[in-house]
Write a protein that holds these residues in place. Structure first.
Motif, PDB file in Angstrom:
ATOM      1  N   ALA A 182       0.820  -1.217   0.000  1.00  0.00           N
ATOM      2  CA  ALA A 182       0.000   0.000   0.000  1.00  0.00           C
ATOM      3  C   ALA A 182       0.848   1.259   0.000  1.00  0.00           C
ATOM      4  O   ALA A 182       0.413   2.311  -0.469  1.00  0.00           O
ATOM      5  CB  ALA A 182      -0.934  -0.005   1.214  1.00  0.00           C
ATOM      6  N   THR A 183       2.062   1.168   0.554  1.00  0.00           N
ATOM      7  CA  THR A 183       2.967   2.321   0.596  1.00  0.00           C
ATOM      8  C   THR A 183       4.346   1.885   0.129  1.00  0.00           C
ATOM      9  O   THR A 183       4.659   0.677   0.052  1.00  0.00           O
ATOM     10  CB  THR A 183       3.097   2.889   2.023  1.00  0.00           C
ATOM     11  OG1 THR A 183       3.795   1.935   2.847  1.00  0.00           O
ATOM     12  CG2 THR A 183       1.721   3.183   2.617  1.00  0.00           C
ATOM     13  N   LEU A 184       5.149   2.853  -0.160  1.00  0.00           N
ATOM     14  CA  LEU A 184       6.499   2.556  -0.621  1.00  0.00           C
ATOM     15  C   LEU A 184       7.277   1.774   0.437  1.00  0.00           C
ATOM     16  O   LEU A 184       8.022   0.850   0.114  1.00  0.00           O
ATOM     17  CB  LEU A 184       7.231   3.853  -0.972  1.00  0.00           C
ATOM     18  CG  LEU A 184       8.531   3.705  -1.780  1.00  0.00           C
ATOM     19  CD1 LEU A 184       8.249   3.096  -3.136  1.00  0.00           C
ATOM     20  CD2 LEU A 184       9.195   5.075  -1.940  1.00  0.00           C
ATOM     21  N   ASP A 186       6.243  -0.337   2.446  1.00  0.00           N
ATOM     22  CA  ASP A 186       5.797  -1.730   2.511  1.00  0.00           C
ATOM     23  C   ASP A 186       6.695  -2.653   1.686  1.00  0.00           C
ATOM     24  O   ASP A 186       6.712  -3.874   1.917  1.00  0.00           O
ATOM     25  CB  ASP A 186       4.357  -1.865   2.010  1.00  0.00           C
ATOM     26  CG  ASP A 186       3.346  -1.321   3.005  1.00  0.00           C
ATOM     27  OD1 ASP A 186       3.733  -1.090   4.169  1.00  0.00           O
ATOM     28  OD2 ASP A 186       2.182  -1.116   2.607  1.00  0.00           O
ATOM     29  N   GLY A 208       7.959  10.212  -6.202  1.00  0.00           N
ATOM     30  CA  GLY A 208       6.531  10.083  -6.016  1.00  0.00           C
ATOM     31  C   GLY A 208       5.753  11.045  -6.899  1.00  0.00           C
ATOM     32  O   GLY A 208       6.335  11.744  -7.749  1.00  0.00           O
ATOM     33  N   VAL A 260       2.502  -2.029  -9.829  1.00  0.00           N
ATOM     34  CA  VAL A 260       2.553  -1.921  -8.370  1.00  0.00           C
ATOM     35  C   VAL A 260       2.933  -0.483  -8.025  1.00  0.00           C
ATOM     36  O   VAL A 260       3.933   0.039  -8.536  1.00  0.00           O
ATOM     37  CB  VAL A 260       3.591  -2.904  -7.787  1.00  0.00           C
ATOM     38  CG1 VAL A 260       3.770  -2.669  -6.287  1.00  0.00           C
ATOM     39  CG2 VAL A 260       3.177  -4.351  -8.069  1.00  0.00           C
ATOM     40  N   LEU A 261       2.141   0.162  -7.169  1.00  0.00           N
ATOM     41  CA  LEU A 261       2.394   1.558  -6.780  1.00  0.00           C
ATOM     42  C   LEU A 261       2.792   2.402  -8.003  1.00  0.00           C
ATOM     43  O   LEU A 261       3.882   2.965  -8.069  1.00  0.00           O
ATOM     44  CB  LEU A 261       3.495   1.621  -5.722  1.00  0.00           C
ATOM     45  CG  LEU A 261       3.209   0.914  -4.389  1.00  0.00           C
ATOM     46  CD1 LEU A 261       4.452   0.937  -3.501  1.00  0.00           C
ATOM     47  CD2 LEU A 261       2.032   1.580  -3.676  1.00  0.00           C
ATOM     48  N   GLN A 263       2.248   5.241  -8.945  1.00  0.00           N
ATOM     49  CA  GLN A 263       2.558   6.656  -8.747  1.00  0.00           C
ATOM     50  C   GLN A 263       4.041   6.895  -8.470  1.00  0.00           C
ATOM     51  O   GLN A 263       4.495   8.035  -8.454  1.00  0.00           O
ATOM     52  CB  GLN A 263       1.705   7.227  -7.601  1.00  0.00           C
ATOM     53  CG  GLN A 263       2.028   6.681  -6.214  1.00  0.00           C
ATOM     54  CD  GLN A 263       1.230   5.426  -5.884  1.00  0.00           C
ATOM     55  OE1 GLN A 263       0.931   4.622  -6.767  1.00  0.00           O
ATOM     56  NE2 GLN A 263       0.874   5.278  -4.605  1.00  0.00           N
ATOM     57  N   TYR A 264       4.787   5.803  -8.250  1.00  0.00           N
ATOM     58  CA  TYR A 264       6.222   5.924  -8.005  1.00  0.00           C
ATOM     59  C   TYR A 264       7.000   5.414  -9.218  1.00  0.00           C
ATOM     60  O   TYR A 264       6.672   4.371  -9.789  1.00  0.00           O
ATOM     61  CB  TYR A 264       6.642   5.121  -6.774  1.00  0.00           C
ATOM     62  CG  TYR A 264       6.179   5.735  -5.476  1.00  0.00           C
ATOM     63  CD1 TYR A 264       6.934   6.714  -4.850  1.00  0.00           C
ATOM     64  CD2 TYR A 264       4.976   5.329  -4.885  1.00  0.00           C
ATOM     65  CE1 TYR A 264       6.501   7.284  -3.648  1.00  0.00           C
ATOM     66  CE2 TYR A 264       4.543   5.888  -3.691  1.00  0.00           C
ATOM     67  CZ  TYR A 264       5.311   6.872  -3.080  1.00  0.00           C
ATOM     68  OH  TYR A 264       4.887   7.427  -1.898  1.00  0.00           O
TER      69      TYR A 264
END
Length: 311
Positions: A182-184, A186, A208, A260-261, A263-264
């Motif tokens: 859910a977050t970097l 992680d 980000g 996966v994520l 936005q990064y």
């Protein structure tokens, strides 16, 4: 050592039948032609021809010398003509240095089309993830991923692709088994497929959505030193990986990988071509460079062929 120009001039005199006619054909003064043949005779220590006001007659030594030299002079002339003709079209051997997985991404059909269009050209690929020494390895064309380094300053460099950004992907099977981060941060609790590092630890620096760089330490049970090995391990469900979007695009569309994520992103690597010198660049080399530039400019979905080569 004999002056080959004087030998060729002697052959021309014999074929012309006189110094005057040879001088006319060669665009030289008649006395210059006569003097240079005399110099040749002095070097050989024998008379090659008997001179009279009406004609020239070869001596036995001159006859034997002419028979031995005429074919060689003709051969040199033909070789020079072939070289001049060949210089008008691409020809010869081109040695190309690229990464080990070059042909995983660069279609061999493009090479086949290039060779069909240039039948006098031969290509020799030196594929390795080590950085090639252009001079020592007699490399005509080398490709570098990422920005050019100071050690490349002695070569001519041209950028073929601008910098691109890598994104994180994983297989659906991995996400089903381990869940999606859910977050970097992680990522520290996930298996990540990375490039080889002696410590087994890697630091990923990603930007980000606000453009701010963040760092996260990642580990995993598989690492590889080529982009293709990382991609295949990711497809096999061994973890989350950073891949160029063009490389992952087909797998994502086919459902074999999922973002996966998204936005990064990590700043990726551009592509540059290097060659030893701009001076008298062989046509075969410039034709091959033109092929690569043309194909990369028209193929928007081409995967990034090269990762940064290790020093």
């Amino acid at each position: 050592m004999l002056d080959l120009n004087d030998v060729a001039l002697f052959v021309q005199v014999v074929r012309s039948g006189s110094f005057a006619e040879a001088a006319r054909r060669l665009g030289l003064p008649s006395n210059t032609v006569s003097r240079r043949v005399q110099q040749l005779e002095t070097q050989l220590g024998t008379r090659l021809m008997q001179r009279s006001t009406r004609k020239l007659t070869l001596t036995s030594a001159g006859q034997a010398f002419h028979e031995r030299c005429a074919g060689a002079v003709d051969g040199l002339a033909e070789a020079g003509q072939e070289l001049m003709t060949g210089s008008q079209e691409p020809s010869g051997l081109v040695r190309v240095a690229a990464t080990a997985d070059f042909f995983d991404f660069f279609p061999m059909e493009w090479i086949a089309d290039f060779l069909a269009a240039h039948p006098r050209v031969r290509l020799d690929f030196v594929l390795s993830d080590a950085k090639a020494d252009l001079i020592a390895e007699r490399i005509d064309v080398a490709f570098r991923g990422g920005p050019l380094r100071d050690s490349d300053s002695g070569y001519v460099g041209r950028q073929l692709l601008g910098l691109r950004s890598d994104g994180m992907v994983a297989s659906p099977a991995y996400i089903a088994a381990r869940g999606a981060p859910a977050t970097l941060q992680d990522l520290a609790h996930h298996d990540c497929v990375t490039t080889a590092h002696p410590s087994g630890h890697n630091t990923w620096r990603l930007a980000g959505p606000d453009g701010v760089q963040e760092e996260v330490q990642v580990t995993g049970r598989f690492s590889g030193n080529t982009a293709q090995s990382v991609r295949k391990a990711t497809l096999a469900g061994l973890g989350i990986a950073l891949l160029p979007p063009a490389m992952a695009r087909i797998d994502v569309l086919a459902g074999r990988l999922v973002p996966v994520l998204p936005q990064y992103q990590r700043s990726g690597h551009g592509l540059s071509v290097l060659y030893p010198s701009r001076r008298q660049l062989p046509l075969a080399v410039s034709a091959f460079i033109a092929l690569v530039m043309d194909k990369l400019s028209e193929e928007e979905t081409l995967p990034e062929i090269f990762r940064a080569q290790r020093a």
